[in-house]
Design an enzyme around this catalytic site. Structure first.
Site, PDB file in Angstrom:
ATOM      1  N   GLY A  31      50.678  60.792  12.014  1.00  0.00           N
ATOM      2  CA  GLY A  31      51.824  61.810  12.194  1.00  0.00           C
ATOM      3  C   GLY A  31      51.430  62.744  13.637  1.00  0.00           C
ATOM      4  O   GLY A  31      52.412  63.135  14.279  1.00  0.00           O
ATOM      5  N   THR A  32      49.971  62.847  13.754  1.00  0.00           N
ATOM      6  CA  THR A  32      49.581  63.790  14.842  1.00  0.00           C
ATOM      7  C   THR A  32      50.212  63.011  16.311  1.00  0.00           C
ATOM      8  O   THR A  32      50.347  63.873  16.874  1.00  0.00           O
ATOM      9  CB  THR A  32      48.215  63.892  14.588  1.00  0.00           C
ATOM     10  OG1 THR A  32      47.699  64.649  13.403  1.00  0.00           O
ATOM     11  CG2 THR A  32      47.602  64.874  15.867  1.00  0.00           C
ATOM     12  N   ASN A  62      53.854  72.142   4.971  1.00  0.00           N
ATOM     13  CA  ASN A  62      53.026  71.446   4.196  1.00  0.00           C
ATOM     14  C   ASN A  62      52.263  72.121   3.342  1.00  0.00           C
ATOM     15  O   ASN A  62      51.968  71.867   2.075  1.00  0.00           O
ATOM     16  CB  ASN A  62      51.852  70.635   5.169  1.00  0.00           C
ATOM     17  CG  ASN A  62      51.514  71.527   6.328  1.00  0.00           C
ATOM     18  OD1 ASN A  62      51.999  71.995   7.145  1.00  0.00           O
ATOM     19  ND2 ASN A  62      50.087  71.610   6.267  1.00  0.00           N
ATOM     20  N   GLN A 110      56.242  65.915   6.013  1.00  0.00           N
ATOM     21  CA  GLN A 110      56.116  65.976   4.686  1.00  0.00           C
ATOM     22  C   GLN A 110      57.370  65.485   3.776  1.00  0.00           C
ATOM     23  O   GLN A 110      57.532  65.768   2.668  1.00  0.00           O
ATOM     24  CB  GLN A 110      55.793  67.481   4.381  1.00  0.00           C
ATOM     25  CG  GLN A 110      54.386  67.841   4.619  1.00  0.00           C
ATOM     26  CD  GLN A 110      53.230  67.157   3.648  1.00  0.00           C
ATOM     27  OE1 GLN A 110      53.688  66.764   2.752  1.00  0.00           O
ATOM     28  NE2 GLN A 110      52.048  67.271   3.987  1.00  0.00           N
ATOM     29  N   HIS A 163      50.536  57.713   5.371  1.00  0.00           N
ATOM     30  CA  HIS A 163      49.931  58.190   4.138  1.00  0.00           C
ATOM     31  C   HIS A 163      50.392  59.106   3.408  1.00  0.00           C
ATOM     32  O   HIS A 163      49.737  59.500   2.397  1.00  0.00           O
ATOM     33  CB  HIS A 163      48.366  58.424   4.760  1.00  0.00           C
ATOM     34  CG  HIS A 163      48.158  59.778   5.417  1.00  0.00           C
ATOM     35  ND1 HIS A 163      47.309  60.645   4.654  1.00  0.00           N
ATOM     36  CD2 HIS A 163      48.398  60.102   6.630  1.00  0.00           C
ATOM     37  CE1 HIS A 163      47.096  61.729   5.696  1.00  0.00           C
ATOM     38  NE2 HIS A 163      47.856  61.643   6.823  1.00  0.00           N
ATOM     39  N   THR A 198      47.845  47.116  20.299  1.00  0.00           N
ATOM     40  CA  THR A 198      48.202  46.177  19.331  1.00  0.00           C
ATOM     41  C   THR A 198      48.703  46.807  18.161  1.00  0.00           C
ATOM     42  O   THR A 198      47.820  47.803  17.529  1.00  0.00           O
ATOM     43  CB  THR A 198      47.175  44.988  19.152  1.00  0.00           C
ATOM     44  OG1 THR A 198      46.676  44.410  20.595  1.00  0.00           O
ATOM     45  CG2 THR A 198      47.436  43.830  18.452  1.00  0.00           C
ATOM     46  N   CYS A 231      43.593  69.586   6.914  1.00  0.00           N
ATOM     47  CA  CYS A 231      43.091  69.511   8.220  1.00  0.00           C
ATOM     48  C   CYS A 231      42.554  70.819   8.616  1.00  0.00           C
ATOM     49  O   CYS A 231      41.838  70.874   9.569  1.00  0.00           O
ATOM     50  CB  CYS A 231      44.134  69.167   9.263  1.00  0.00           C
ATOM     51  SG  CYS A 231      44.940  67.887   8.826  1.00  0.00           S
TER      52      CYS A 231
END
Ligand code: PLP
Length: 425
Positions: free
Chosen positions: A82-83, A160, A188, A211, A247, A335
């Site tokens: 996501g970052t 979040n 989220q 995730h 890849t 985080c």
């Protein structure tokens, strides 16, 4: 080699109430991934059929992810998280627009907060909009903040920490009318709210992360609206139609495709059963304990998130005791855990530092059963009563004659500093 085994004071069972931090990989997702970690290891860019076979499955995964936001597969770019998706959207919008100002909010995830800090250091302008006490955002403030040199507006869809939802579709339309690109960090939201109208909206960029929706860590998505210009952020080979080098993380992308299918299937469960679990959890705690506050607008939140202020108690003390009972929850976002500063989100909502430090986030998923909630509800009220009885911040404590949480905190911090100085001498 044996698989590592988790144990916490002799218990291996976990009551996982921290689904906004990360989620369990669904068994169906794992099953879909395994062949691509074992048998089908070909590179999807290879010209032979062993590679083409893998490429075909990536195509199916892309279709499933596209269905989540109602777009075409060409509008989906796979990233590493996501970052990266957030960073790519903002960087790309600034590059293609050639403009030097960003509008965002004070309550974004560190992916956006720290990137915009960095942009400021590089000489870009950043306006960070405040939120109201209930965590919501004034659309009129967004309008006022847009300038002639604004290249992108980036506003998260769901917070979040509190789960509060922002009216991003309305804001996207406003941005379009002003000729400004709009990005939303929707990390989220998948599986919690219906995103199938995204492609019909004016949103240019939307970030997601595997995730958070029962796919593995290390895979993300950036939706880029058709005809919105985008430049690569990770520069390399021609993967992702030249928009993201490197890849592909094949097995994780296949897993994400399956997770996207499941998220759509389970959306109504999240809206009904998970919401009911969360509401029951909050109502029971409110009935059993005084001095308790739910953060965020009650009817404008994700169905799975509950952020609660337990006045007079430190969240860290609650979390340590919950941990000993096998319950995972958090204060702030995963985080930023470890920082002693009160949450920037709760501070932006105007909570005093003392109240902000008493807040715990519980976030549920469709893997939570009634028994998990019953267990947590059995543990939490006596634990809070016990902690409050010991707390110097407690208004009802015999040593405290006046309720002045800030003064008590200052006193406590001074004492702590003296103790630390004595230890270090
Ligand atoms: N944005 C929000 C709102 C999040 O909650 C998170 C993760 O906690 C991220 C971005 C970052 O996602 P990732 O962990 O995949 O980099």
């Amino acid at each position: 080699m044996h698989a590592p085994r988790y144990e916490n004071e002799g218990h291996s069972e976990v009551i996982y109430l921290d689904n906004n931090a990360t989620t369990r990989v669904a068994p169906e997702v794992f099953e879909a991934m395994v062949p691509f970690l074992t048998e089908y290891y070909g590179n999807p860019s290879s010209a032979y059929s062993f590679g083409k076979f893998v490429e075909g499955h990536l195509k199916d995964a892309r279709e499933n992810v596209a269905a989540l936001v109602g777009c075409t597969p060409k509008e989906i770019i796979f990233t590493s998280c996501g970052t990266e998706s957030d960073n790519m959207a903002i960087w790309s919008a600034l590059q293609t627009s050639g403009k030097r100002h960003v509008v965002t909010t004070q309550v974004e995830h560190s992916a956006i907060m720290n990137q915009t800090d960095q942009l400021e250091r590089m000489g870009f302008g950043v306006t960070r909009l405040p939120v109201r006490a209930d965590g919501t955002l004034e659309v009129a403030d967004v309008e006022k903040a847009i300038r002639d040199d604004t290249g992108v507006v980036s506003i998260m869809w769901a917070n979040n920490e509190t789960g509060v939802l922002f009216p991003v579709e309305e804001i996207a339309t406003l941005c379009k009318s002003k000729g400004v690109l709009f990005h939303t960090d929707a990390v989220q939201t998948p599986g919690k709210i219906d995103l199938r109208n995204v492609a019909k909206s004016d949103i240019d960029f939307l970030s997601m992360s595997g995730h958070k929706l029962h796919a593995p860590k290390g895979v993300g998505v950036l939706y880029v609206k058709r005809r919105t210009k985008v430049v690569p952020y990770v520069i390399g080979g021609g993967q992702e139609r030249g928009k993201r080098g490197g890849t592909e993380n094949v097995a994780s992308i296949i897993g994400l495709g399956r997770a996207a299918e499941l998220a759509l299937e389970k959306l109504s469960d999240e809206q009904t059963r998970v919401r009911a679990l969360r509401d029951h959890f909050e109502e029971t705690l409110l009935q059993r304990l005084p001095h308790l506050y739910i953060n965020g607008k009650r009817d404008q939140r994700l169905p799975n998130t509950s952020n609660i202020a337990f006045d007079f108690v430190e969240a860290e003390a609650i979390l340590m005791r919950l941990d000993r009972k096998g319950i995972c929850a958090s204060s702030g976002s995963a985080c930023t855990t470890g920082s002693l500063d009160p949450s920037h989100v709760l501070s932006a909502m105007g909570l005093t530092p003392a109240r902000a430090r008493s807040c715990v986030r519980f976030s549920f998923s469709h893997y939570n059963r009634d028994a998990d909630i019953d267990y947590a509800l059995e543990i939490i009220p006596p634990m809070i009563e016990e902690l409050r009885a010991m707390s110097p911040l407690n208004a009802d404590h015999p040593d405290n004659f006046a309720y002045d949480v800030e003064a008590a905190r200052e006193k406590e911090e001074k004492l702590m500093a003296q103790t630390m100085a004595a230890i270090n001498e």
